[in-house]
Write an enzyme that holds these catalytic residues in place. Structure first.
Site, PDB file in Angstrom:
ATOM      1  N   HIS A  99       1.003  -1.049  -0.087  1.00 16.62           N
ATOM      2  CA  HIS A  99      -0.085   0.080   0.172  1.00 16.62           C
ATOM      3  C   HIS A  99       0.964   1.063   0.066  1.00 16.62           C
ATOM      4  CE1 HIS A  99      -2.425  -2.978   2.301  1.00 16.62           C
ATOM      5  NE2 HIS A  99      -3.335  -2.426   1.807  1.00 16.62           N
ATOM      6  N   ASP A 102       2.449   2.120   3.264  1.00 19.62           N
ATOM      7  CA  ASP A 102       3.547   1.115   4.035  1.00 19.62           C
ATOM      8  C   ASP A 102       4.723   1.574   3.702  1.00 19.62           C
ATOM      9  OD1 ASP A 102       1.198  -0.660   4.108  1.00 19.62           O
ATOM     10  OD2 ASP A 102       1.582  -1.780   2.338  1.00 19.62           O
ATOM     11  N   GLU A 266      -8.904 -13.611  -1.392  1.00 23.70           N
ATOM     12  CA  GLU A 266      -7.919 -13.918  -0.144  1.00 23.70           C
ATOM     13  C   GLU A 266      -8.683 -15.109   0.579  1.00 23.70           C
ATOM     14  OE1 GLU A 266      -6.371 -10.651   2.058  1.00 23.70           O
ATOM     15  OE2 GLU A 266      -6.620 -11.590   3.913  1.00 23.70           O
ATOM     16  N   HIS A 269     -10.785 -14.109   3.759  1.00 25.96           N
ATOM     17  CA  HIS A 269     -11.999 -13.381   3.296  1.00 25.96           C
ATOM     18  C   HIS A 269     -13.099 -14.293   3.074  1.00 25.96           C
ATOM     19  CE1 HIS A 269      -9.360  -9.336   2.399  1.00 25.96           C
ATOM     20  NE2 HIS A 269      -9.085  -9.893   3.693  1.00 25.96           N
ATOM     21  N   ASP A 294      -4.416 -13.836  -2.419  1.00 25.56           N
ATOM     22  CA  ASP A 294      -3.558 -13.450  -1.086  1.00 25.56           C
ATOM     23  C   ASP A 294      -3.647 -14.751  -0.352  1.00 25.56           C
ATOM     24  OD1 ASP A 294      -3.185 -10.961  -1.855  1.00 25.56           O
ATOM     25  OD2 ASP A 294      -4.264  -9.922  -0.381  1.00 25.56           O
ATOM     26  N   ASP A 305     -10.152 -11.646  10.963  1.00 19.73           N
ATOM     27  CA  ASP A 305      -9.462 -11.948   9.926  1.00 19.73           C
ATOM     28  C   ASP A 305      -7.925 -11.965  10.580  1.00 19.73           C
ATOM     29  OD1 ASP A 305      -8.465 -12.031   7.423  1.00 19.73           O
ATOM     30  OD2 ASP A 305      -8.649  -9.645   6.845  1.00 19.73           O
TER      31      ASP A 305
END
Ligand code: XUL
Ligand code: CO
Length: 435
Positions: A99, A102, A266, A269, A294, A305
């Protein structure tokens, strides 16, 4: 300066090895179904979990020992680039993901943030050129900063929509600069807390407007990138619009975005949405929209999560089977959106965790290839759907029947015989592949 002086390049040593800093199953050069394991798996490291995550949780302070942290945020970001590339190289992973927040500090203004991003991406580019390590995808963090309290593209505040646009514009420029293969949207705040004060159609229209702007900008700067949406049903929002693969595909179809977007799925998720990982991958495949994965896993005893490193070979086998059936995952990859447990706080744990995840996917790949070679699932599907190969079933598939003709047929064939699935036998045979 080396950040991991005690770790050498991780090598494949097989299952007999006692060395914890070695692959036991992942042999990057082993050829399976005509491609090396490395080519099949296209592993990526997630910057946010591996380089910025500190081990804190809602009840406790940071635990992670990370020698790159200094009092100067910009210096810390530079150190992370150094440490990150040392880590990717030693691990032998070809890709990374991040991101915007990050990699560089946000500073006190948008202008400062953009300048910081320029400086850090220059460094990252240098490292990429030196090592050949590539950017699988980047994304904009439009969920952490308080300005996103009501959402980003779905925010009730148009100024936030505009700010988000600036972030994604920069994200796409960075993607072009670094040769990114994909660009991800995960809408952590794109959802609602209460329908009592939410204009749901307007919010969804606005998200679609935003995505079209992103597609247009990528065309404008001549950056041919695969856009991906990462579905997740909830957390942090109570309800997120990109609930799961099927919901997200309906959205993409409604707003004419299927030519540009695929899905980044993911595992954890999927669990939160009440699905298995292979369900999500299978749904995406049915729309020709499997983009990237992911990799992580949740905990059956915890409802959130947890982003654990994947260690369940049953799950990775079924996921990799779908990837093989898909003809691979490129230009996507397998990104470890996974974090070391709070109690695994040493620097070296980052290696041990990724090795565990890579070995687990390597086992999944090998088992999946064998399942494919043996026609394990295709034989079962052929048997189960045999009634559509001939006779009335084939006529239905060929579009030769209608309700009246089928009603006539049913009147003569109303003594229906079904066959048992023997599902327990199938599951037990499947277990034989998980060695
Ligand atoms: C959150 C999550 C994100 C996305 C990128 O659950 O998975 O890290 O992968 O924003
Ligand atoms: Co993710």
């Amino acid at each position: 300066m080396a950040y991991f002086p005690n770790v050498d390049k991780i090598k494949y040593e097989g299952t007999k090895t006692e060395n914890p800093f070695a692959f036991r199953h992942y042999d990057p050069d082993e050829v399976i179904e005509g491609k090396t394991m490395k080519e099949h798996l296209r592993f990526a490291v997630a910057w946010w979990h591996t380089l910025t995550q500190d081990g804190s949780d809602p009840f406790g302070a940071p635990t992670n020992i990370r020698t790159w942290i200094t009092d100067d945020p910009m210096q810390t970001s530079k150190n992370r680039v150094e440490a990150g590339f040392e880590f990717f190289e030693k691990l032998g992973v070809e890709y990374f993901c991040f991101h915007d927040v990050d990699i560089a500090p946000e500073g006190d203004s948008l202008e400062e943030f953009l300048a910081n991003l320029d400086e850090i991406t220059d460094l990252i580019k240098e490292k990429m050129d030196q090592t050949g390590i590539k950017l699988l995808w980047n994304t904009a963090n439009m969920f952490t900063n308080p300005r996103f309290v009501h959402g980003a593209a779905s925010s009730s505040n148009a100024d936030v929509f505009a700010y988000s646009a600036a972030q994604v514009k920069k994200g796409l420029e960075i993607s072009k600069k670094l040769g990114g293969k994909n660009y991800v949207f995960w809408g952590g705040r794109e959802g609602y807390e209460s329908l009592l004060n939410t204009d749901l159609p307007l919010e969804q229209d606005n998200i679609a407007r935003f995505f079209h702007m992103a597609v247009d900008y990528a065309k404008e700067i001549k950056h041919d990138v695969q856009f991906l949406i990462e579905p997740k049903p909830l957390e942090p929002s109570k309800h997120q619009y990109d609930y799961d693969a099927a919901t997200t595909m309906a959205f993409l179809q409604k707003y004419d975005l299927t030519d540009y977007f695929k899905l980044n799925l993911e595992a954890n998720h999927a669990t939160l949405a009440g699905h298995t990982f292979e369900h999500e991958i299978t749904v995406a495949r049915s729309y020709n929209a499997l983009g990237s994965l992911d990799a992580n896993q949740g905990d059956v005893l915890l409802g959130w999560d947890t982003d654990e490193f994947p260690t369940n070979i049953y799950d990775t086998t079924l996921a990799m089977y779908q990837v093989l059936e898909n003809g691979g995952i490129a230009p996507g990859g397998i990104n470890f959106d996974a974090k070391v447990r709070r109690s695994s706080f040493e620097m070296e744990d980052l290696f041990l965790a990724h090795i565990a995840g890579m070995d687990t996917f390597a086992r999944g790949l090998k088992a999946a290839a064998k399942l494919k070679e043996d026609g394990f699932f295709t034989k079962e599907l052929d048997r189960r759907y045999a009634s559509y190969k001939t006779g009335i079933g084939k006529a239905i598939i060929d579009g030769k029947e209608n309700l009246s003709s089928l009603a006539d047929y049913a009147l003569e064939h109303d003594q229906i015989k079904n066959q048992s699935n023997h599902l327990e036998l199938l599951k037990s045979r499947l277990n034989d592949y998980l060695v």
